[in-house]
Design a protein around this motif. Structure first.
Motif, PDB file in Angstrom:
ATOM      1  N   GLN A 160      -1.094   9.494   0.784  1.00 60.22           N
ATOM      2  CA  GLN A 160      -1.336  10.262   2.003  1.00 60.22           C
ATOM      3  C   GLN A 160      -2.298   9.501   2.909  1.00 60.22           C
ATOM      4  N   LEU A 161      -1.737   8.678   3.796  1.00 56.57           N
ATOM      5  CA  LEU A 161      -2.532   7.824   4.684  1.00 56.57           C
ATOM      6  C   LEU A 161      -2.182   8.104   6.138  1.00 56.57           C
ATOM      7  N   GLN A 182      20.557  12.673   0.171  1.00 54.87           N
ATOM      8  CA  GLN A 182      20.204  12.732   1.588  1.00 54.87           C
ATOM      9  C   GLN A 182      18.918  11.959   1.848  1.00 54.87           C
ATOM     10  N   ILE A 183      19.074  10.799   2.435  1.00 54.79           N
ATOM     11  CA  ILE A 183      17.937   9.983   2.848  1.00 54.79           C
ATOM     12  C   ILE A 183      17.924   9.945   4.369  1.00 54.79           C
ATOM     13  N   ILE A 184      16.834  10.381   4.945  1.00 56.39           N
ATOM     14  CA  ILE A 184      16.713  10.411   6.402  1.00 56.39           C
ATOM     15  C   ILE A 184      15.857   9.228   6.825  1.00 56.39           C
ATOM     16  N   PHE A 185      16.511   8.227   7.413  1.00 54.51           N
ATOM     17  CA  PHE A 185      15.785   7.042   7.868  1.00 54.51           C
ATOM     18  C   PHE A 185      15.286   7.242   9.300  1.00 54.51           C
ATOM     19  N   MET A 186      14.118   6.711   9.560  1.00 55.72           N
ATOM     20  CA  MET A 186      13.526   6.796  10.898  1.00 55.72           C
ATOM     21  C   MET A 186      12.506   5.676  11.044  1.00 55.72           C
ATOM     22  N   ARG A 187      11.908   5.565  12.226  1.00 55.51           N
ATOM     23  CA  ARG A 187      10.881   4.542  12.400  1.00 55.51           C
ATOM     24  C   ARG A 187       9.664   4.875  11.541  1.00 55.51           C
ATOM     25  N   THR A 188       8.919   3.846  11.196  1.00 60.50           N
ATOM     26  CA  THR A 188       7.820   4.008  10.244  1.00 60.50           C
ATOM     27  C   THR A 188       6.800   5.041  10.699  1.00 60.50           C
ATOM     28  N   GLU A 189       6.384   4.955  11.958  1.00 63.02           N
ATOM     29  CA  GLU A 189       5.374   5.885  12.456  1.00 63.02           C
ATOM     30  C   GLU A 189       5.861   7.330  12.421  1.00 63.02           C
ATOM     31  N   SER A 190       7.156   7.530  12.628  1.00 60.41           N
ATOM     32  CA  SER A 190       7.704   8.893  12.589  1.00 60.41           C
ATOM     33  C   SER A 190       7.631   9.463  11.182  1.00 60.41           C
ATOM     34  N   ALA A 191       7.939   8.642  10.181  1.00 57.37           N
ATOM     35  CA  ALA A 191       7.870   9.109   8.798  1.00 57.37           C
ATOM     36  C   ALA A 191       6.436   9.445   8.414  1.00 57.37           C
ATOM     37  N   GLU A 192       5.498   8.605   8.848  1.00 56.03           N
ATOM     38  CA  GLU A 192       4.090   8.889   8.561  1.00 56.03           C
ATOM     39  C   GLU A 192       3.661  10.190   9.226  1.00 56.03           C
ATOM     40  N   MET A 193       4.132  10.422  10.431  1.00 57.65           N
ATOM     41  CA  MET A 193       3.765  11.636  11.162  1.00 57.65           C
ATOM     42  C   MET A 193       4.406  12.885  10.561  1.00 57.65           C
ATOM     43  N   VAL A 194       5.571  12.733   9.939  1.00 60.63           N
ATOM     44  CA  VAL A 194       6.255  13.878   9.337  1.00 60.63           C
ATOM     45  C   VAL A 194       5.341  14.585   8.335  1.00 60.63           C
ATOM     46  N   LYS A 195       4.647  13.796   7.501  1.00 59.69           N
ATOM     47  CA  LYS A 195       3.778  14.402   6.491  1.00 59.69           C
ATOM     48  C   LYS A 195       2.650  15.178   7.143  1.00 59.69           C
ATOM     49  N   HIS A 196       2.002  14.571   8.144  1.00 60.27           N
ATOM     50  CA  HIS A 196       0.931  15.274   8.852  1.00 60.27           C
ATOM     51  C   HIS A 196       1.454  16.567   9.465  1.00 60.27           C
ATOM     52  N   ALA A 197       2.597  16.458  10.147  1.00 62.56           N
ATOM     53  CA  ALA A 197       3.137  17.604  10.879  1.00 62.56           C
ATOM     54  C   ALA A 197       3.617  18.704   9.932  1.00 62.56           C
ATOM     55  N   LEU A 198       4.237  18.304   8.823  1.00 61.94           N
ATOM     56  CA  LEU A 198       4.750  19.293   7.871  1.00 61.94           C
ATOM     57  C   LEU A 198       3.621  20.110   7.267  1.00 61.94           C
ATOM     58  N   THR A 227      -5.130  19.479   0.451  1.00 66.43           N
ATOM     59  CA  THR A 227      -3.921  18.798   0.911  1.00 66.43           C
ATOM     60  C   THR A 227      -3.560  19.182   2.336  1.00 66.43           C
ATOM     61  N   LEU A 228      -3.448  20.479   2.603  1.00 64.67           N
ATOM     62  CA  LEU A 228      -3.093  20.913   3.950  1.00 64.67           C
ATOM     63  C   LEU A 228      -4.229  20.642   4.925  1.00 64.67           C
ATOM     64  N   ALA A 229      -5.449  20.924   4.475  1.00 63.25           N
ATOM     65  CA  ALA A 229      -6.599  20.731   5.366  1.00 63.25           C
ATOM     66  C   ALA A 229      -6.747  19.275   5.771  1.00 63.25           C
ATOM     67  N   ARG A 230      -6.439  18.364   4.852  1.00 62.98           N
ATOM     68  CA  ARG A 230      -6.544  16.939   5.158  1.00 62.98           C
ATOM     69  C   ARG A 230      -5.695  16.565   6.369  1.00 62.98           C
ATOM     70  N   PRO A 245      -6.745  22.166  15.722  1.00 65.50           N
ATOM     71  CA  PRO A 245      -8.123  22.317  15.222  1.00 65.50           C
ATOM     72  C   PRO A 245      -8.474  23.757  14.854  1.00 65.50           C
ATOM     73  N   ALA A 246      -7.839  24.716  15.547  1.00 69.01           N
ATOM     74  CA  ALA A 246      -8.148  26.130  15.276  1.00 69.01           C
ATOM     75  C   ALA A 246      -7.630  26.584  13.916  1.00 69.01           C
ATOM     76  N   ILE A 247      -6.659  25.860  13.352  1.00 64.93           N
ATOM     77  CA  ILE A 247      -6.109  26.243  12.046  1.00 64.93           C
ATOM     78  C   ILE A 247      -7.205  26.232  10.991  1.00 64.93           C
TER      79      ILE A 247
END
Length: 437
Positions: free
Chosen positions: A120-121, A183-199, A253-256, A276-278
């Motif tokens: 988780q980076l 099912q493997i969803i390929f995307m640009r590297t930054e998008s995959a990294e952002m998916v974890k944050h956003a999810l 995990t979520l707070a991070r 931030p309000a979350i």
């Protein structure tokens, strides 16, 4: 295909053991005690089925563990970075420690190998590594494991997100993930990294939203569970939405990821208000159980409170960042006697209890530094649930262990001094009907 899995706590040990059913896997970690434990067939923490899976891999000689990066990385095609990134008490990730360990391994990795990052980076990590190590290929695949259900979620993944810059490595990644998902969803590297944050942030948002609704429901006579049912019946929301009113999210995990996105916005000059309000809302909700007990019992000093469940979630023995541990600390600070029971916990590390747990202003009875030689009070770990509840003024259900539903409640409840239960998720609603006050 030879795979090196680096970082062997929860994510790494599960990844290594599952992959060893299909590939040759070497687990790499610089913690000698942890590697010795793994080589004896034991996982570093409780995860159902993991010890057996590790032992099977070792017996088949498709899995091994080492602290020697040179031996581990020899002829490897993939180095899978799987550290459980440390998080401090402010929910900030210790990225440097993970990357420093990775650098120790990359010294011995063959040129042209693929480094797959599931630790988780922050978004942008792969781009920085590409500049520092142009001799390797980097990809990102956000982890999606759940404590207590990790093997099933890994081996039967609904989909895998993969961010990659070099199209030529897609075939290798398809081979890697083929045993686990179609099912493997390929995307640009930054998008995959952002998916974890956003999810994780979206899940955190859902939890804080329904908990705020629940607190309003208490004020106006509505039933939060019924409101949740109504929301999930809406097709635009759906039955699987994270809208179960109850306790706060915990564990870090979520707070991070909430903190990561908040800091990302600040660093890039982007003004955001919802994310931030979350954390602010969740931090407030973390005191809900304590406030309920205080309102019902008045002063807590000298009262016996039974806490059922201490681990972060069921089917694990993980205690760090557990909401139950935090509650125990608050109760102890307020002078209560805490008797706890958890099927997976036989004793508590004293370092988890250090005094004030950050009770909101006006609620903390400790107003001065502790005297020299002071030692923090610890909860009493009861031999069984009946022992924890005997003579208790109130009880809190924190972790939803199935054993709690199987208990003989009509026999146990009369042994309590008070029959007040705080069951935020209504886990024992049927069992305690007509028994609790």
């Amino acid at each position: 295909m030879k795979i090196v899995v680096q970082g062997l706590w929860h994510l790494g040990s599960v990844t290594a053991a599952c992959c060893a059913k299909h590939f040759s896997v070497v687990g790499l970690d610089f913690d000698e005690a942890n590697v010795a434990k793994l080589n004896s067939g034991h996982a570093p923490l409780l995860e159902p089925g993991l010890d057996d899976l590790i032992s099977a891999g070792l017996t088949a000689k498709k899995l091994s563990f080492t602290t020697d990066a040179k031996t581990a990385c020899a002829n490897a095609e993939i180095l899978w970075l799987c550290y459980d990134t440390p998080v401090n008490e402010n929910d900030e990730s210790d990225v440097a420690s993970v990357l420093n360990n990775l650098r120790r391994a990359l010294e011995f990795l063959p040129n042209g190998a693929l480094v797959l990052v599931s630790a988780q980076l922050p978004v942008g990590t792969c781009a920085k590594l590409e500049k520092e190590f142009p001799q390797f290929h980097f990809a990102s695949s956000p982890e999606n494991l759940r404590l207590g259900k990790a093997i099933d979620s890994f081996e039967k993944a609904e989909r895998v997100i993969v961010g990659i810059r070099d199209e030529t490595k897609k075939v290798l990644l398809e081979k890697l993930f083929a045993p686990f998902t179609s099912q493997i969803i390929f995307m640009r590297t930054e998008s995959a990294e952002m998916v974890k944050h956003a999810l994780n942030t979206f899940l955190a948002l859902s939890i804080t939203f329904i908990n705020e609704i629940a607190r309003l429901c208490e004020r106006v006579g509505a039933d939060a569970k019924e409101v949740s049912l109504g929301l999930k019946s809406e097709p635009r929301i759906g039955p699987k939405a994270y809208l179960g009113p109850g306790g706060p999210f915990a564990g870090g995990t979520l707070a991070r990821d909430v903190v990561t996105l908040s800091k990302l916005a600040e660093a890039n000059g982007e003004k955001i208000s919802v994310i931030p309000a979350i954390k602010q809302s969740n931090d407030l909700h973390r005191g809900w159980t304590f406030r309920r007990l205080q309102a019902r019992l008045g002063g807590l000093r000298g009262k016996k409170i039974a806490v059922l469940g201490l681990t972060y979630t069921t089917n694990t023995d993980t205690l760090r960042r557990s909401a139950a541990i935090e509650l125990c600390q608050k109760l102890l600070d307020a002078g209560a006697n805490v008797s706890a029971f958890d099927p997976a916990i036989k004793n508590l590390p004293p370092e988890l209890f250090t005094g004030s747990a950050g009770i909101p202003a006006g609620e903390n009875p400790i107003e001065s530094p502790q005297p020299a030689g002071w030692k923090p009070a610890l909860p009493v770990i009861a031999a069984d649930m009946a022992d924890a509840l005997a003579g208790a003024d109130a009880a809190v259900i924190c972790t939803e262990w199935p054993q709690f539903r199987q208990a003989d409640w009509p026999k146990i409840v009369p042994s309590m001094r008070g029959k007040f239960f705080v069951d935020a998720n209504r886990f024992l609603e049927k069992e305690l009907k007509n028994l609790a006050e």
